[in-house]
Design a protein around this motif. Structure first.
Motif, PDB file in Angstrom:
ATOM      1  N   ASP A  60       0.849  -1.192   0.000  1.00 18.87           N
ATOM      2  CA  ASP A  60       0.000   0.000   0.000  1.00 18.87           C
ATOM      3  C   ASP A  60       0.884   1.243   0.000  1.00 18.87           C
ATOM      4  O   ASP A  60       2.116   1.150   0.111  1.00 18.87           O
ATOM      5  CB  ASP A  60      -0.941   0.004   1.217  1.00 18.87           C
ATOM      6  CG  ASP A  60      -0.226  -0.234   2.539  1.00 18.87           C
ATOM      7  OD1 ASP A  60       0.958   0.157   2.674  1.00 18.87           O
ATOM      8  OD2 ASP A  60      -0.836  -0.810   3.448  1.00 18.87           O
ATOM      9  N   GLU A  61       0.269   2.410  -0.134  1.00 14.94           N
ATOM     10  CA  GLU A  61       1.007   3.673  -0.180  1.00 14.94           C
ATOM     11  C   GLU A  61       1.763   3.915   1.121  1.00 14.94           C
ATOM     12  O   GLU A  61       2.888   4.425   1.105  1.00 14.94           O
ATOM     13  CB  GLU A  61       0.046   4.833  -0.453  1.00 14.94           C
ATOM     14  CG  GLU A  61       0.722   6.184  -0.542  1.00 14.94           C
ATOM     15  CD  GLU A  61       1.644   6.357  -1.739  1.00 14.94           C
ATOM     16  OE1 GLU A  61       2.593   7.167  -1.643  1.00 14.94           O
ATOM     17  OE2 GLU A  61       1.437   5.699  -2.782  1.00 14.94           O
ATOM     18  N   GLU A  62       1.168   3.565   2.239  1.00 16.87           N
ATOM     19  CA  GLU A  62       1.833   3.769   3.533  1.00 16.87           C
ATOM     20  C   GLU A  62       3.160   3.006   3.598  1.00 16.87           C
ATOM     21  O   GLU A  62       4.160   3.534   4.096  1.00 16.87           O
ATOM     22  CB  GLU A  62       0.918   3.337   4.674  1.00 16.87           C
ATOM     23  CG  GLU A  62       1.533   3.541   6.034  1.00 16.87           C
ATOM     24  CD  GLU A  62       0.628   3.097   7.176  1.00 16.87           C
ATOM     25  OE1 GLU A  62       1.016   3.316   8.333  1.00 16.87           O
ATOM     26  OE2 GLU A  62      -0.449   2.528   6.912  1.00 16.87           O
ATOM     27  N   TRP A  67       9.150   3.445   3.542  1.00 15.40           N
ATOM     28  CA  TRP A  67      10.447   3.138   2.951  1.00 15.40           C
ATOM     29  C   TRP A  67      11.219   4.411   2.626  1.00 15.40           C
ATOM     30  O   TRP A  67      12.374   4.552   2.996  1.00 15.40           O
ATOM     31  CB  TRP A  67      10.265   2.278   1.698  1.00 15.40           C
ATOM     32  CG  TRP A  67      11.443   2.252   0.770  1.00 15.40           C
ATOM     33  CD1 TRP A  67      11.481   2.719  -0.501  1.00 15.40           C
ATOM     34  CD2 TRP A  67      12.764   1.741   1.029  1.00 15.40           C
ATOM     35  NE1 TRP A  67      12.729   2.532  -1.052  1.00 15.40           N
ATOM     36  CE2 TRP A  67      13.537   1.929  -0.129  1.00 15.40           C
ATOM     37  CE3 TRP A  67      13.367   1.133   2.133  1.00 15.40           C
ATOM     38  CZ2 TRP A  67      14.867   1.546  -0.232  1.00 15.40           C
ATOM     39  CZ3 TRP A  67      14.696   0.750   2.028  1.00 15.40           C
ATOM     40  CH2 TRP A  67      15.433   0.944   0.877  1.00 15.40           C
ATOM     41  N   ILE A  68      10.574   5.360   1.933  1.00 16.12           N
ATOM     42  CA  ILE A  68      11.331   6.535   1.480  1.00 16.12           C
ATOM     43  C   ILE A  68      11.698   7.480   2.616  1.00 16.12           C
ATOM     44  O   ILE A  68      12.533   8.358   2.431  1.00 16.12           O
ATOM     45  CB  ILE A  68      10.641   7.299   0.331  1.00 16.12           C
ATOM     46  CG1 ILE A  68       9.336   7.927   0.780  1.00 16.12           C
ATOM     47  CG2 ILE A  68      10.472   6.414  -0.880  1.00 16.12           C
ATOM     48  CD1 ILE A  68       8.785   8.940  -0.208  1.00 16.12           C
ATOM     49  N   THR A  69      11.095   7.296   3.780  1.00 13.31           N
ATOM     50  CA  THR A  69      11.474   8.117   4.938  1.00 13.31           C
ATOM     51  C   THR A  69      12.353   7.342   5.917  1.00 13.31           C
ATOM     52  O   THR A  69      12.698   7.856   6.979  1.00 13.31           O
ATOM     53  CB  THR A  69      10.219   8.649   5.670  1.00 13.31           C
ATOM     54  OG1 THR A  69       9.410   7.549   6.092  1.00 13.31           O
ATOM     55  CG2 THR A  69       9.409   9.562   4.765  1.00 13.31           C
ATOM     56  N   SER A  70      12.737   6.120   5.547  1.00 10.95           N
ATOM     57  CA  SER A  70      13.505   5.265   6.449  1.00 10.95           C
ATOM     58  C   SER A  70      15.008   5.530   6.359  1.00 10.95           C
ATOM     59  O   SER A  70      15.514   6.036   5.353  1.00 10.95           O
ATOM     60  CB  SER A  70      13.245   3.788   6.130  1.00 10.95           C
ATOM     61  OG  SER A  70      13.869   3.422   4.913  1.00 10.95           O
ATOM     62  N   GLY A  89       8.179  14.867  -0.464  1.00 12.54           N
ATOM     63  CA  GLY A  89       8.389  15.693   0.720  1.00 12.54           C
ATOM     64  C   GLY A  89       9.282  15.073   1.767  1.00 12.54           C
ATOM     65  O   GLY A  89       9.262  15.471   2.918  1.00 12.54           O
ATOM     66  N   ALA A  90      10.088  14.086   1.386  1.00 12.25           N
ATOM     67  CA  ALA A  90      10.977  13.409   2.337  1.00 12.25           C
ATOM     68  C   ALA A  90      12.424  13.773   2.070  1.00 12.25           C
ATOM     69  O   ALA A  90      13.332  13.023   2.377  1.00 12.25           O
ATOM     70  CB  ALA A  90      10.779  11.898   2.243  1.00 12.25           C
ATOM     71  N   SER A  91      12.649  14.915   1.488  1.00 11.50           N
ATOM     72  CA  SER A  91      13.983  15.323   1.071  1.00 11.50           C
ATOM     73  C   SER A  91      14.905  15.552   2.260  1.00 11.50           C
ATOM     74  O   SER A  91      14.518  16.116   3.268  1.00 11.50           O
ATOM     75  CB  SER A  91      13.884  16.609   0.247  1.00 11.50           C
ATOM     76  OG  SER A  91      15.154  17.034  -0.137  1.00 11.50           O
TER      77      SER A  91
END
Length: 120
Positions: A60-62, A67-70, A89-91
């Motif tokens: 799912d999207e969550e 992952w991309i904020t890990s 927005g996880a830059s």
């Protein structure tokens, strides 16, 4: 619902093999992430096409957002800002290039999101 994230990376004509090599060096970095279902690196076969596709499947999207904020995502990308992280927005700009590589291979990237349709 299973979702697909497709990172379309445009690379110079002579850099595709290096892109594949860099992905091979970090193969498996995402495998243990909760909600991760699969990965494929798609190489263009048309001589005039220079867009490689990085296809990932997620529960799912969550799961993808986690992952991309890990720390694992940041580690797999050398702590460097990525097109995916900027789009979501996880830059976290800055940091060394991944695994000692001089600079990113891609000249541009675009993230596409798709849902898998249940046809039953």
């Amino acid at each position: 619902m299973t979702i697909l994230k497709i990172n379309a990376i445009t690379v110079p004509a002579d850099s595709g093999d290096e892109l594949a090599h860099r992905f091979a060096k970090r193969a498996g970095a995402v495998d243990g992430q909760d909600g991760f279902e699969g990965f494929e690196l798609l190489k263009p076969l048309d001589a005039d096409r220079h867009v490689w596709l990085v296809l990932t499947r997620w529960r799912d999207e969550e799961s993808f957002q986690n992952w991309i904020t890990s720390a694992n995502f940041k580690g797999a990308h050398g702590g460097r800002d990525t097109e995916i992280s900027r789009q979501h927005g996880a830059s976290d700009a800055g940091g060394p290039p991944p695994h000692g590589d001089a600079r990113p291979i891609g000249v541009s990237a675009e993230l596409w999101s798709y849902g898998v349709v249940d046809l039953t």
